[in-house]
Scaffold this motif. Structure first.
Motif, PDB file in Angstrom:
ATOM      1  N   LYS A  28       7.848  -4.837  -2.056  1.00  0.00           N
ATOM      2  CA  LYS A  28       7.879  -4.606  -0.605  1.00  0.00           C
ATOM      3  C   LYS A  28       8.894  -3.509  -0.251  1.00  0.00           C
ATOM      4  O   LYS A  28       8.611  -2.606   0.538  1.00  0.00           O
ATOM      5  CB  LYS A  28       8.238  -5.917   0.099  1.00  0.00           C
ATOM      6  N   ARG A  29      10.065  -3.569  -0.864  1.00  0.00           N
ATOM      7  CA  ARG A  29      11.109  -2.567  -0.596  1.00  0.00           C
ATOM      8  C   ARG A  29      10.661  -1.161  -1.013  1.00  0.00           C
ATOM      9  O   ARG A  29      10.903  -0.186  -0.292  1.00  0.00           O
ATOM     10  CB  ARG A  29      12.395  -2.935  -1.340  1.00  0.00           C
ATOM     11  N   LEU A  30      10.005  -1.056  -2.144  1.00  0.00           N
ATOM     12  CA  LEU A  30       9.521   0.250  -2.601  1.00  0.00           C
ATOM     13  C   LEU A  30       8.462   0.806  -1.646  1.00  0.00           C
ATOM     14  O   LEU A  30       8.429   1.999  -1.351  1.00  0.00           O
ATOM     15  CB  LEU A  30       8.951   0.148  -4.020  1.00  0.00           C
ATOM     16  N   ARG A  31       7.629  -0.099  -1.142  1.00  0.00           N
ATOM     17  CA  ARG A  31       6.600   0.312  -0.172  1.00  0.00           C
ATOM     18  C   ARG A  31       7.245   0.805   1.118  1.00  0.00           C
ATOM     19  O   ARG A  31       6.852   1.825   1.689  1.00  0.00           O
ATOM     20  CB  ARG A  31       5.668  -0.870   0.098  1.00  0.00           C
ATOM     21  N   GLU A  32       8.280   0.081   1.563  1.00  0.00           N
ATOM     22  CA  GLU A  32       8.993   0.470   2.797  1.00  0.00           C
ATOM     23  C   GLU A  32       9.646   1.849   2.654  1.00  0.00           C
ATOM     24  O   GLU A  32       9.591   2.671   3.566  1.00  0.00           O
ATOM     25  CB  GLU A  32      10.073  -0.564   3.128  1.00  0.00           C
ATOM     26  N   GLU A  33      10.255   2.090   1.500  1.00  0.00           N
ATOM     27  CA  GLU A  33      10.918   3.379   1.293  1.00  0.00           C
ATOM     28  C   GLU A  33       9.897   4.517   1.232  1.00  0.00           C
ATOM     29  O   GLU A  33      10.158   5.616   1.724  1.00  0.00           O
ATOM     30  CB  GLU A  33      11.779   3.357   0.026  1.00  0.00           C
TER      31      GLU A  33
END
Length: 205
Positions: free
Chosen positions: A46-51
């Protein structure tokens, strides 16, 4: 605006990346202790997608490599050992393919990730295989249990580890390692098993 003025890197990017690193260092440390491994991996994804969304909407494309590498380092590389030690055996034992596939994908993003995963997977195969082979009380079911175990691992190789040749070779070596723990006994039982199948005349079996 900062990019147009050619001060994006000096006035913004350095401080932004430093703040990002600090944020994810603290977050990774906290969450690897608080959450189980499947939950942690979903959070990392999820964090990688957000970035990546941030890059798309308001950051200069030149920041991509540094930003994504920072997130991967703090959330994956720094906790590689904990992810594998805490989570891998359970996921393999319970045949949780979607989580294993996510683990393979995320660990493949960092240096040494797949090598570590492969090593820990082999440790599991040896440990689990020894349980089947060493116990004389399991002699009657040993061969069928080994076949079932191999079928399960073959399915995991294909569905989760992209039929990675190095993983398959390592799994084969792990089988060779534990199958020889009791010298000739497994070979004798395999011969009996095949003989019984041939005698039964069931060609499908």
């Amino acid at each position: 605006m900062l990019a147009d003025l050619q001060i994006y890197k000096d006035a913004f990017e350095k401080k932004f990346l430093a703040a990002t690193e600090k944020l994810y260092a603290a977050e990774g440390q906290r969450l690897i202790n608080e959450r189980d491994v499947p939950e942690y991996l979903v959070h990392v994804e999820k964090r990688l997608r957000e970035e990546n969304d941030r890059l798309l909407h308001y950051l200069d494309p030149s920041s991509e490599v540094h930003l994504i590498k920072t997130v991967e380092k703090q959330l994956i590389s720094e906790h590689l050992s904990a992810i594998l030690t805490k989570g891998l055996d359970g996921l393999l034992e319970e045949d949780r393919k979607s989580e294993l596939k996510l683990m393979y994908t995320l660990l493949g993003k960092v240096a040494g990730g797949h090598a570590e995963l492969k090593g820990k997977m082999c440790d599991y195969v040896k440990k689990r295989g020894r349980v089947i082979v060493v116990n004389p009380e399991k002699d009657k079911t040993m061969v069928q249990e080994l076949l079932d175990f191999k079928d399960k691992l073959d399915a995991i190789m294909e569905a989760c580890f992209c039929s990675n040749e190095q993983f398959i070779v390592s799994m084969k070596e792990a089988f060779e390692s534990f199958i020889n723990v009791r010298q000739n006994k497994p070979a004798e039982l395999i011969a009996k098993f095949v003989d019984s199948k041939l005698r039964a005349g069931n060609k499908e079996a």
